[in-house]
Design a protein around this motif. Structure first.
Motif, mmCIF file in Angstrom:
data_model
loop_
_atom_site.group_PDB
_atom_site.id
_atom_site.type_symbol
_atom_site.label_atom_id
_atom_site.label_comp_id
_atom_site.label_asym_id
_atom_site.label_seq_id
_atom_site.Cartn_x
_atom_site.Cartn_y
_atom_site.Cartn_z
ATOM 1 N N LEU A 36 64.692 66.257 65.865
ATOM 2 C CA LEU A 36 65.555 65.138 66.248
ATOM 3 C C LEU A 36 65.302 64.683 67.685
ATOM 4 O O LEU A 36 65.544 63.518 68.022
ATOM 5 C CB LEU A 36 67.025 65.522 66.083
ATOM 6 C CG LEU A 36 67.467 65.918 64.667
ATOM 7 C CD1 LEU A 36 68.910 66.386 64.679
ATOM 8 C CD2 LEU A 36 67.283 64.751 63.693
ATOM 9 N N SER A 37 64.815 65.590 68.530
ATOM 10 C CA SER A 37 64.534 65.240 69.923
ATOM 11 C C SER A 37 63.138 64.667 70.106
ATOM 12 O O SER A 37 62.880 63.922 71.046
ATOM 13 C CB SER A 37 64.690 66.473 70.826
ATOM 14 O OG SER A 37 65.998 66.974 70.778
ATOM 15 N N ASP A 38 62.234 65.054 69.209
ATOM 16 C CA ASP A 38 60.850 64.583 69.275
ATOM 17 C C ASP A 38 60.352 64.362 67.854
ATOM 18 O O ASP A 38 59.797 65.263 67.224
ATOM 19 C CB ASP A 38 59.969 65.610 69.988
ATOM 20 C CG ASP A 38 58.521 65.147 70.098
ATOM 21 O OD1 ASP A 38 58.209 64.040 69.611
ATOM 22 O OD2 ASP A 38 57.697 65.896 70.665
ATOM 23 N N PRO A 39 60.556 63.161 67.314
ATOM 24 C CA PRO A 39 60.219 62.894 65.912
ATOM 25 C C PRO A 39 58.730 62.862 65.604
ATOM 26 O O PRO A 39 58.339 62.555 64.474
ATOM 27 C CB PRO A 39 60.874 61.536 65.650
ATOM 28 C CG PRO A 39 60.976 60.899 66.990
ATOM 29 C CD PRO A 39 61.200 62.003 67.959
ATOM 30 N N THR A 40 57.895 63.209 66.592
ATOM 31 C CA THR A 40 56.459 63.303 66.311
ATOM 32 C C THR A 40 56.068 64.707 65.875
ATOM 33 O O THR A 40 54.924 64.947 65.496
ATOM 34 C CB THR A 40 55.626 62.926 67.553
ATOM 35 O OG1 THR A 40 55.872 63.871 68.603
ATOM 36 C CG2 THR A 40 55.984 61.524 68.026
ATOM 37 N N ARG A 41 57.011 65.671 65.941
ATOM 38 C CA ARG A 41 56.706 67.035 65.520
ATOM 39 C C ARG A 41 57.714 67.482 64.467
ATOM 40 O O ARG A 41 58.859 67.026 64.456
ATOM 41 C CB ARG A 41 56.738 67.997 66.712
ATOM 42 C CG ARG A 41 58.123 68.207 67.283
ATOM 43 C CD ARG A 41 58.099 69.052 68.554
ATOM 44 N NE ARG A 41 59.464 69.304 69.023
ATOM 45 C CZ ARG A 41 59.776 69.701 70.239
ATOM 46 N NH1 ARG A 41 58.811 69.902 71.121
ATOM 47 N NH2 ARG A 41 61.035 69.922 70.583
ATOM 48 N N LYS A 42 57.282 68.389 63.603
ATOM 49 C CA LYS A 42 58.164 68.877 62.546
ATOM 50 C C LYS A 42 59.267 69.749 63.120
ATOM 51 O O LYS A 42 59.079 70.435 64.128
ATOM 52 C CB LYS A 42 57.359 69.689 61.525
ATOM 53 C CG LYS A 42 56.494 68.866 60.594
ATOM 54 C CD LYS A 42 55.730 69.742 59.635
ATOM 55 C CE LYS A 42 56.636 70.463 58.671
ATOM 56 N NZ LYS A 42 55.901 71.239 57.648
ATOM 57 N N VAL B 244 66.947 61.106 68.784
ATOM 58 C CA VAL B 244 66.137 60.064 69.407
ATOM 59 C C VAL B 244 65.806 58.983 68.384
ATOM 60 O O VAL B 244 65.400 59.283 67.250
ATOM 61 C CB VAL B 244 64.830 60.670 69.971
ATOM 62 C CG1 VAL B 244 63.860 59.576 70.377
ATOM 63 C CG2 VAL B 244 65.140 61.581 71.143
ATOM 64 N N THR B 245 65.994 57.735 68.766
ATOM 65 C CA THR B 245 65.575 56.615 67.909
ATOM 66 C C THR B 245 64.590 55.742 68.705
ATOM 67 O O THR B 245 63.481 56.177 68.978
ATOM 68 C CB THR B 245 66.792 55.803 67.430
ATOM 69 O OG1 THR B 245 67.636 55.476 68.553
ATOM 70 C CG2 THR B 245 67.600 56.593 66.405
ATOM 71 N N ASP B 246 64.988 54.537 69.079
ATOM 72 C CA ASP B 246 64.115 53.644 69.852
ATOM 73 C C ASP B 246 64.964 52.509 70.407
ATOM 74 O O ASP B 246 66.195 52.493 70.234
ATOM 75 C CB ASP B 246 62.994 53.094 68.959
ATOM 76 C CG ASP B 246 63.536 52.472 67.680
ATOM 77 O OD1 ASP B 246 64.281 51.469 67.776
ATOM 78 O OD2 ASP B 246 63.232 53.000 66.584
ATOM 79 N N GLN C 85 58.578 53.382 64.113
ATOM 80 C CA GLN C 85 59.931 53.844 64.407
ATOM 81 C C GLN C 85 60.162 55.227 63.793
ATOM 82 O O GLN C 85 60.968 55.390 62.882
ATOM 83 C CB GLN C 85 60.969 52.850 63.869
ATOM 84 C CG GLN C 85 60.960 51.487 64.565
ATOM 85 C CD GLN C 85 61.998 50.540 63.979
ATOM 86 O OE1 GLN C 85 61.762 49.910 62.948
ATOM 87 N NE2 GLN C 85 63.140 50.456 64.637
ATOM 88 N N PRO C 86 59.447 56.240 64.284
ATOM 89 C CA PRO C 86 59.509 57.575 63.661
ATOM 90 C C PRO C 86 60.893 58.219 63.732
ATOM 91 O O PRO C 86 61.296 58.918 62.797
ATOM 92 C CB PRO C 86 58.478 58.386 64.451
ATOM 93 C CG PRO C 86 58.348 57.668 65.761
ATOM 94 C CD PRO C 86 58.522 56.213 65.429
ATOM 95 N N GLY C 87 61.626 58.021 64.821
ATOM 96 C CA GLY C 87 62.960 58.613 64.937
ATOM 97 C C GLY C 87 63.921 58.043 63.916
ATOM 98 O O GLY C 87 64.657 58.784 63.251
ATOM 99 N N LEU D 262 65.688 59.875 60.408
ATOM 100 C CA LEU D 262 67.104 59.853 60.024
ATOM 101 C C LEU D 262 67.281 59.284 58.616
ATOM 102 O O LEU D 262 68.070 59.798 57.819
ATOM 103 C CB LEU D 262 67.904 59.022 61.027
ATOM 104 C CG LEU D 262 68.059 59.628 62.426
ATOM 105 C CD1 LEU D 262 68.722 58.617 63.366
ATOM 106 C CD2 LEU D 262 68.862 60.924 62.384
ATOM 107 N N LEU D 263 66.552 58.229 58.307
ATOM 108 C CA LEU D 263 66.648 57.629 56.978
ATOM 109 C C LEU D 263 66.140 58.591 55.900
ATOM 110 O O LEU D 263 66.711 58.675 54.810
ATOM 111 C CB LEU D 263 65.847 56.326 56.932
ATOM 112 C CG LEU D 263 66.466 55.142 57.700
ATOM 113 C CD1 LEU D 263 65.445 54.011 57.834
ATOM 114 C CD2 LEU D 263 67.726 54.635 56.991
#
Length: 322
Positions: free
Chosen positions: A183-189, A218-220, A232-234, A238-239
Motif C-alpha cells: 500500500l505504501s509502494d504499489p510497485t512491489r508486492k 498511496v494513490t496519485d 495508476q498502480p496505487g 485498491l480496485l
C-alpha cells in the motif's frame, strides 16, 4: 492425484497471502491436496528462533481457520528426521552445478558477503518435500518451476540408478489470483518480510489498524478513477483488492466511486469484512494451544505415514538399510 503446496513463515501472513493463495486453497482444494508450513525453508536467511516458532504456529492456525481441513495440513519441521535423511540421499544424487545454477540462489547470493549453505541446498530440500509425500503435481509460480524441474531430474536419476522409488512430479502453474501490492509502494508486492509494515495488511491486524493502513494507501494526483495498472498502480491495487473481496472485476468497480477517499473507505470495509471471520477463528485456535498441538501432532503422523514407504525404499535402494 496429490498436489502439494507450501507457505513459509518468514513473517506474519498478510492480505496478499490470503487473497492470492490461502483462500483459494480452502475453497478449491480437492481431497488429495496437501498444504504445509515450510518452516525449514525460513532458515536459509538470518532469523530469530523464537519468532520462527511463533510464526509457524500462527500460520498453521491461519490455514486451519481459512477452512483447510486438518487432515491436509502439517508443519515441515515435524518431519525433520525423515526429510533430513531423504535430503542427504538426494544431495548425493544432485551435482553442485545443478544446485548452483538455480536462478533464485544466484539472485539472492549476488553481492552478499556471507551466504548460508542452506540457500544453495534448499531446492534439494524442496525436492525431498515433494518426493516424500508422493506429490504428482506442484502448483507454483514462474519463479519456482526450476526447483520442481530439479525434483523431477533427481527422481528420474535415482529411479534409473537404484530402482523405481519416486513418483516423478510435474509443475503446474498456480491459477491466476489476486496480486496484492504494498500500500505504501504499489510497485512491489505485499510481503511478509518487508521492513516497513505501513503498507502491509496483516491477517491478524485489528480492524481499526486495517482501516488506517488502507486510508493511507498511496494513490496519485490525477484524481481520475479508472483502472489503469501501468499509469495508476496505487489506484489499480485498491480496485483489485476490492474486486477480489467482493467477487467482481476492478474495471467494473472503478465506475462506482466518485473520489479516492470514497473508494478507500469501501476497500477498507470490504477488507475488514473479508478478514473478520478468519481473524476470529485464528485467534480462537491460538487461544487453545493444546487443541492446536493435537491437530499438529496428528498432521505430522499422517505425513510420516504417507512418506514412510518412500523413505524406507529410498534408503534400502541406496544401500543404507535392509
Amino acid at each position: 492425484m496429490t498436489r502439494l503446496s507450501a507457505i513459509t513463515p518468514s513473517g506474519h501472513a498478510h492480505l496478499g497471502n490470503h487473497l492470492g493463495a490461502i483462500r483459494r486453497w480452502a475453497r478449491e482444494g480437492s481431497a488429495g491436496d496437501l498444504y504445509f508450513v515450510s518452516d525449514l525453508h525460513a532458515m536459509t536467511v538470518s532469523y530469530n528462533p523464537s519468532r520462527l516458532r511463533v510464526l509457524s504456529r500462527e500460520l498453521l492456525a491461519v490455514l486451519l481457520a481459512a477452512g483447510i481441513k486438518p487432515d491436509r495440513v502439517f508443519v515441515q519441521s515435524d518431519l525433520v528426521r525423515e526429510l533430513g535423511a531423504l535430503s542427504w540421499v538426494l544431495e548425493c544424487t544432485c551435482s553442485f552445478g545443478e544446485a548452483a545454477r538455480m536462478t533464485q540462489f544466484k539472485q539472492r547470493a549476488d553481492g552478499q558477503g556471507t551466504v548460508r549453505l542452506g540457500l544453495l541446498t534448499y531446492p534439494v530440500l524442496m525436492a525431498a518435500d515433494i518426493l516424500l509425500q508422493g506429490a504428482t503435481e506442484v502448483p507454483v509460480g514462474q519463479d519456482q518451476t526450476q526447483h520442481v524441474e530439479l525434483a523431477r531430474s533427481l527422481a528420474r536419476r535415482f529411479n534409473t540408478t537404484f530402482g523405481e522409488v519416486f513418483v516423478v512430479p510435474r509443475a503446474v502453474m498456480a491459477p491466476t489470483a489476486a496480486r496484492v501490492m504494498d500500500l505504501s509502494d504499489p510497485t512491489r508486492k505485499m510481503s511478509k518480510s518487508t521492513q516497513d509494515n505501513a503498507g502491509v495488511v496483516f491477517l491478524l491486524d485489528e480492524p481499526d489498524l486495517v482501516r488506517r493502513k488502507l486510508m493511507r494507501a498511496v494513490t496519485d494526483n490525477e484524481n481520475r478513477l479508472e483502472y489503469r495498472p501501468t499509469t495508476q498502480p496505487g489506484l489499480a491495487n485498491l480496485l483489485e483488492i476490492l474486486a477480489a473481496c467482493v467477487g467482481r472485476s476492478p474495471i467494473e468497480m472503478a465506475d462506482e466511486y466518485s473520489s479516492y477517499g470514497e473508494l478507500k473507505e469501501a476497500v477498507a470495509e470490504a477488507v475488514v469484512e473479508e478478514l473478520a471471520p478468519l481473524r476470529a477463528s485464528t485467534l480462537e485456535l491460538l487461544d487453545d494451544p493444546a487443541g492446536l498441538d493435537a491437530i499438529r501432532v496428528a498432521g505430522a503422523e499422517r505425513a510420516r505415514e504417507r512418506g514412510q514407504h518412500v523413505l524406507e525404499s529410498a534408503l534400502r535402494m541406496a544401500g543404507l538399510s535392509g
